[in-house]
Design a protein around this motif. Structure first.
Motif, PDB file in Angstrom:
ATOM      1  N   LEU A  51      -1.449  -8.970  -2.124  1.00 35.10           N
ATOM      2  CA  LEU A  51      -2.534  -8.532  -3.005  1.00 35.10           C
ATOM      3  C   LEU A  51      -3.875  -8.513  -2.279  1.00 35.10           C
ATOM      4  O   LEU A  51      -4.666  -7.570  -2.438  1.00 35.10           O
ATOM      5  N   LEU A  52      -4.144  -9.531  -1.468  1.00 33.65           N
ATOM      6  CA  LEU A  52      -5.405  -9.571  -0.730  1.00 33.65           C
ATOM      7  C   LEU A  52      -5.487  -8.425   0.274  1.00 33.65           C
ATOM      8  O   LEU A  52      -6.504  -7.729   0.357  1.00 33.65           O
ATOM      9  N   GLN A  53      -4.425  -8.209   1.031  1.00 32.29           N
ATOM     10  CA  GLN A  53      -4.418  -7.133   2.031  1.00 32.29           C
ATOM     11  C   GLN A  53      -4.619  -5.769   1.362  1.00 32.29           C
ATOM     12  O   GLN A  53      -5.427  -4.960   1.825  1.00 32.29           O
ATOM     13  N   LYS A  54      -3.894  -5.512   0.276  1.00 29.01           N
ATOM     14  CA  LYS A  54      -4.015  -4.216  -0.409  1.00 29.01           C
ATOM     15  C   LYS A  54      -5.404  -4.049  -1.023  1.00 29.01           C
ATOM     16  O   LYS A  54      -5.972  -2.956  -1.003  1.00 29.01           O
ATOM     17  N   ALA A  55      -5.963  -5.122  -1.576  1.00 28.26           N
ATOM     18  CA  ALA A  55      -7.300  -5.050  -2.164  1.00 28.26           C
ATOM     19  C   ALA A  55      -8.352  -4.786  -1.090  1.00 28.26           C
ATOM     20  O   ALA A  55      -9.258  -3.970  -1.278  1.00 28.26           O
ATOM     21  N   GLN A  56      -8.225  -5.450   0.046  1.00 27.87           N
ATOM     22  CA  GLN A  56      -9.176  -5.213   1.131  1.00 27.87           C
ATOM     23  C   GLN A  56      -9.096  -3.766   1.603  1.00 27.87           C
ATOM     24  O   GLN A  56     -10.121  -3.122   1.826  1.00 27.87           O
ATOM     25  N   ALA A  57      -7.890  -3.243   1.749  1.00 26.91           N
ATOM     26  CA  ALA A  57      -7.722  -1.866   2.213  1.00 26.91           C
ATOM     27  C   ALA A  57      -8.307  -0.871   1.206  1.00 26.91           C
ATOM     28  O   ALA A  57      -8.924   0.121   1.596  1.00 26.91           O
ATOM     29  N   ALA A  58      -8.136  -1.129  -0.068  1.00 27.34           N
ATOM     30  CA  ALA A  58      -8.581  -0.186  -1.093  1.00 27.34           C
ATOM     31  C   ALA A  58     -10.066  -0.281  -1.405  1.00 27.34           C
ATOM     32  O   ALA A  58     -10.720   0.730  -1.658  1.00 27.34           O
ATOM     33  N   PHE A  59     -10.621  -1.499  -1.387  1.00 28.18           N
ATOM     34  CA  PHE A  59     -11.969  -1.689  -1.923  1.00 28.18           C
ATOM     35  C   PHE A  59     -12.998  -2.222  -0.929  1.00 28.18           C
ATOM     36  O   PHE A  59     -14.152  -2.372  -1.280  1.00 28.18           O
ATOM     37  N   GLN A  60     -12.576  -2.530   0.303  1.00 31.59           N
ATOM     38  CA  GLN A  60     -13.501  -3.147   1.236  1.00 31.59           C
ATOM     39  C   GLN A  60     -13.615  -2.381   2.550  1.00 31.59           C
ATOM     40  O   GLN A  60     -14.711  -2.242   3.077  1.00 31.59           O
ATOM     41  N   GLU A  61     -12.495  -1.902   3.087  1.00 34.31           N
ATOM     42  CA  GLU A  61     -12.514  -1.261   4.403  1.00 34.31           C
ATOM     43  C   GLU A  61     -13.383  -0.001   4.384  1.00 34.31           C
ATOM     44  O   GLU A  61     -13.280   0.825   3.489  1.00 34.31           O
ATOM     45  N   GLY A  62     -14.244   0.114   5.362  1.00 33.58           N
ATOM     46  CA  GLY A  62     -15.105   1.277   5.500  1.00 33.58           C
ATOM     47  C   GLY A  62     -16.325   1.267   4.601  1.00 33.58           C
ATOM     48  O   GLY A  62     -17.114   2.203   4.615  1.00 33.58           O
ATOM     49  N   ILE A  63     -16.501   0.227   3.822  1.00 33.87           N
ATOM     50  CA  ILE A  63     -17.646   0.129   2.908  1.00 33.87           C
ATOM     51  C   ILE A  63     -18.749  -0.649   3.624  1.00 33.87           C
ATOM     52  O   ILE A  63     -18.560  -1.794   4.011  1.00 33.87           O
ATOM     53  N   THR A  64     -19.882  -0.008   3.813  1.00 41.69           N
ATOM     54  CA  THR A  64     -20.988  -0.676   4.496  1.00 41.69           C
ATOM     55  C   THR A  64     -22.221  -0.810   3.615  1.00 41.69           C
ATOM     56  O   THR A  64     -23.086  -1.628   3.893  1.00 41.69           O
ATOM     57  N   ARG A  65     -22.309  -0.027   2.555  1.00 46.72           N
ATOM     58  CA  ARG A  65     -23.508  -0.034   1.719  1.00 46.72           C
ATOM     59  C   ARG A  65     -23.573  -1.211   0.759  1.00 46.72           C
ATOM     60  O   ARG A  65     -24.620  -1.508   0.197  1.00 46.72           O
ATOM     61  N   ILE A  66     -22.447  -1.899   0.582  1.00 45.09           N
ATOM     62  CA  ILE A  66     -22.378  -2.997  -0.377  1.00 45.09           C
ATOM     63  C   ILE A  66     -21.382  -4.031   0.142  1.00 45.09           C
ATOM     64  O   ILE A  66     -20.391  -3.688   0.775  1.00 45.09           O
ATOM     65  N   GLN A  67     -21.665  -5.286  -0.092  1.00 43.10           N
ATOM     66  CA  GLN A  67     -20.754  -6.356   0.315  1.00 43.10           C
ATOM     67  C   GLN A  67     -19.763  -6.612  -0.824  1.00 43.10           C
ATOM     68  O   GLN A  67     -20.168  -6.857  -1.960  1.00 43.10           O
ATOM     69  N   VAL A  68     -18.469  -6.518  -0.523  1.00 45.36           N
ATOM     70  CA  VAL A  68     -17.435  -6.699  -1.539  1.00 45.36           C
ATOM     71  C   VAL A  68     -16.764  -8.054  -1.339  1.00 45.36           C
ATOM     72  O   VAL A  68     -16.223  -8.336  -0.276  1.00 45.36           O
ATOM     73  N   HIS A  69     -16.811  -8.882  -2.377  1.00 46.95           N
ATOM     74  CA  HIS A  69     -16.165 -10.190  -2.373  1.00 46.95           C
ATOM     75  C   HIS A  69     -14.848 -10.065  -3.129  1.00 46.95           C
ATOM     76  O   HIS A  69     -14.840  -9.657  -4.288  1.00 46.95           O
ATOM     77  N   ILE A  70     -13.742 -10.415  -2.477  1.00 45.48           N
ATOM     78  CA  ILE A  70     -12.422 -10.312  -3.091  1.00 45.48           C
ATOM     79  C   ILE A  70     -11.782 -11.698  -3.114  1.00 45.48           C
ATOM     80  O   ILE A  70     -11.744 -12.381  -2.096  1.00 45.48           O
TER      81      ILE A  70
END
Length: 121
Positions: free
Chosen positions: A86-105
């Protein structure tokens, strides 16, 4: 039987991917925990307000909480595999490549209290 609750800040990047994230998780985890796909139930809850740390820059932060519960009987290793997936899939979907906002999962995997778990289906 497996229950998942996903809470996310309304400005989560790529939030349109949440449904596909959930369906893929159901399909993968069903075989991992040896249960029927149609027994999965997931609530998806947008959160209008949240606070991270001092709360001063929350418009530059987003959160995603995944709480996954299943009936007892799974080993700690299986629970760890579910959490890691779940953590790996969430990071891939909602965090990778995102630079404009910090995503906490955050992902939490636990057990339902079987004697006190009631359902009608």
């Amino acid at each position: 039987m497996p229950l998942m609750c996903i809470q996310y800040s309304e400005h989560l990047p790529n939030k349109q991917k949440i449904k596909s994230f959930v369906v893929e998780a159901h399909e993968y985890i069903a075989s991992l925990v040896n249960t029927e796909l149609n027994s999965f139930k997931t609530r998806i809850v947008p959160v209008a307000e949240f606070i991270v740390g001092d709360g001063k820059t929350d418009e530059q932060r987003a959160v995603l909480f995944v709480d996954f519960r299943m009936l007892p009987g799974r080993t700690d290793e299986v629970k760890k595999q579910v959490g890691d997936y779940l953590l790996q899939k969430a990071q891939a979907a909602f965090q990778e490549g995102i630079t404009r906002i910090q995503v906490h999962i955050q992902v939490q995997v636990g057990q339902l209290d079987a004697p006190n778990y009631h359902k009608n289906d």
